[in-house]
Write a protein that holds these residues in place. Structure first.
Motif, PDB file in Angstrom:
ATOM      1  N   LYS A  94      36.021  69.547 107.045  1.00 32.30           N
ATOM      2  CA  LYS A  94      35.516  69.092 108.189  1.00 32.30           C
ATOM      3  C   LYS A  94      35.375  70.172 109.490  1.00 32.30           C
ATOM      4  O   LYS A  94      36.329  70.840 109.503  1.00 32.30           O
ATOM      5  CB  LYS A  94      36.550  68.000 108.702  1.00 32.30           C
ATOM      6  N   ARG A  95      34.475  69.884 110.120  1.00 35.31           N
ATOM      7  CA  ARG A  95      34.111  70.601 111.262  1.00 35.31           C
ATOM      8  C   ARG A  95      34.336  70.115 112.604  1.00 35.31           C
ATOM      9  O   ARG A  95      33.820  69.279 112.884  1.00 35.31           O
ATOM     10  CB  ARG A  95      32.495  71.362 111.137  1.00 35.31           C
ATOM     11  N   SER A  96      35.305  70.463 113.350  1.00 34.42           N
ATOM     12  CA  SER A  96      35.350  70.166 114.682  1.00 34.42           C
ATOM     13  C   SER A  96      35.198  68.675 115.151  1.00 34.42           C
ATOM     14  O   SER A  96      35.222  67.740 114.386  1.00 34.42           O
ATOM     15  CB  SER A  96      34.611  71.262 115.478  1.00 34.42           C
ATOM     16  N   THR A 152      30.083  69.727 116.566  1.00 37.98           N
ATOM     17  CA  THR A 152      29.354  69.863 115.520  1.00 37.98           C
ATOM     18  C   THR A 152      27.749  69.888 115.853  1.00 37.98           C
ATOM     19  O   THR A 152      27.245  70.916 115.018  1.00 37.98           O
ATOM     20  CB  THR A 152      29.654  68.885 114.459  1.00 37.98           C
ATOM     21  N   ARG A 179      26.446  72.818 117.601  1.00 32.99           N
ATOM     22  CA  ARG A 179      26.193  74.076 117.094  1.00 32.99           C
ATOM     23  C   ARG A 179      24.981  74.059 116.027  1.00 32.99           C
ATOM     24  O   ARG A 179      24.268  74.914 115.700  1.00 32.99           O
ATOM     25  CB  ARG A 179      27.496  74.453 116.200  1.00 32.99           C
ATOM     26  N   PHE A 218      25.197  66.540 109.487  1.00 34.24           N
ATOM     27  CA  PHE A 218      26.470  65.753 110.143  1.00 34.24           C
ATOM     28  C   PHE A 218      27.024  64.955 109.359  1.00 34.24           C
ATOM     29  O   PHE A 218      28.233  64.854 109.150  1.00 34.24           O
ATOM     30  CB  PHE A 218      25.943  65.239 111.414  1.00 34.24           C
ATOM     31  N   PHE A 253      29.061  67.306 106.881  1.00 35.40           N
ATOM     32  CA  PHE A 253      29.945  68.455 107.480  1.00 35.40           C
ATOM     33  C   PHE A 253      31.027  67.734 108.408  1.00 35.40           C
ATOM     34  O   PHE A 253      32.172  68.005 108.410  1.00 35.40           O
ATOM     35  CB  PHE A 253      29.615  69.570 107.932  1.00 35.40           C
ATOM     36  N   HIS A 254      30.579  66.535 109.137  1.00 34.98           N
ATOM     37  CA  HIS A 254      31.632  65.912 109.796  1.00 34.98           C
ATOM     38  C   HIS A 254      32.017  64.716 109.241  1.00 34.98           C
ATOM     39  O   HIS A 254      33.304  64.485 109.318  1.00 34.98           O
ATOM     40  CB  HIS A 254      30.917  65.764 111.260  1.00 34.98           C
TER      41      HIS A 254
END
Length: 214
Positions: A42-44, A49, A52, A148, A151-152
């Motif tokens: 997972k990213r931030s 996310t 970026r 999104f 990755f999120h």
């Protein structure tokens, strides 16, 4: 790849997905064991996310990393919608960010600050409902929304047919390097359901060990 010192949790569906893909797809049965120590992480925060993703669109990874560092130097190491709005378009432009991307990030910050988007509800919304909310933001198209989701939100069955890396990997592994259409890519992916995110992840990884020339 997770470092030896930090244990990064796998998505709870990962092992089930891997077993399904290795059983159903002869190509992935060869690829997956080559990347057994990697998985989706997972990213931030949702805002970071998306910011970026917007700044990194249509440029190389190296250029995107450089642009992101300039952005962080300008708005702070932990970007917030309020911080971006405080800096304003002029401040972002002075940092060397392209005009259009400055406008997009400002619109993203405005959507978050004015609660035109509802990140607290996204985990309970279906994929297409999240996509519909995201694409209302300037600079976010379907590809960015799907990144999104992957990755999120770590949704398990996303197939990003606009992703050039995925199409390149399908071309390389399933069509002997011949160009593939979206229809052909979708046909190949039918065996991956309901774990198309995981298949896509491993096909991306395969390009790192089998680079394909543009």
């Amino acid at each position: 790849m997770p470092s030896p010192e930090v244990v990064v949790a796998k998505p709870d569906y990962w092992e089930e997905a891997v077993a399904h893909l290795m059983r159903r797809d002869r190509i992935l049965k060869k690829i997956i064991p080559q990347h057994g120590d990697t998985w989706l992480t997972k990213r931030s925060t949702p805002f970071v996310t998306l910011a970026r993703a917007i700044l990194g669109q249509q440029i190389s990874t190296k250029a995107a990393d450089s642009l992101w560092e300039r952005f962080l130097d300008t708005v702070g190491r932990r970007p917030t919608p309020a911080g971006v709005l405080d800096v304003g378009l002029a401040g972002l432009r002075e940092a060397g960010l392209p005009q259009r991307k400055c406008e997009y990030v400002q619109d993203l910050a405005t959507h978050f600050a004015e609660r035109r988007v509802h990140p607290e509800k996204w985990t309970s919304m279906d994929d297409e409902s999240v996509v519909s909310e995201l694409v209302a933001i300037r600079g976010i198209g379907r590809w960015t929304a799907e990144m999104f989701l992957i990755f999120h939100l770590q949704r398990p069955d996303v197939l990003p047919l606009d992703d050039l890396g995925l199409l390149k990997a399908i071309s390389l592994h399933y069509f002997s390097g011949e160009p593939v259409s979206r229809f052909e890519a979708r046909e190949v992916s039918s065996a991956w359901q309901p774990w198309r995110t995981v298949a896509t992840w491993y096909l991306w990884r395969s390009l790192e060990s089998n680079p394909v020339q543009d």
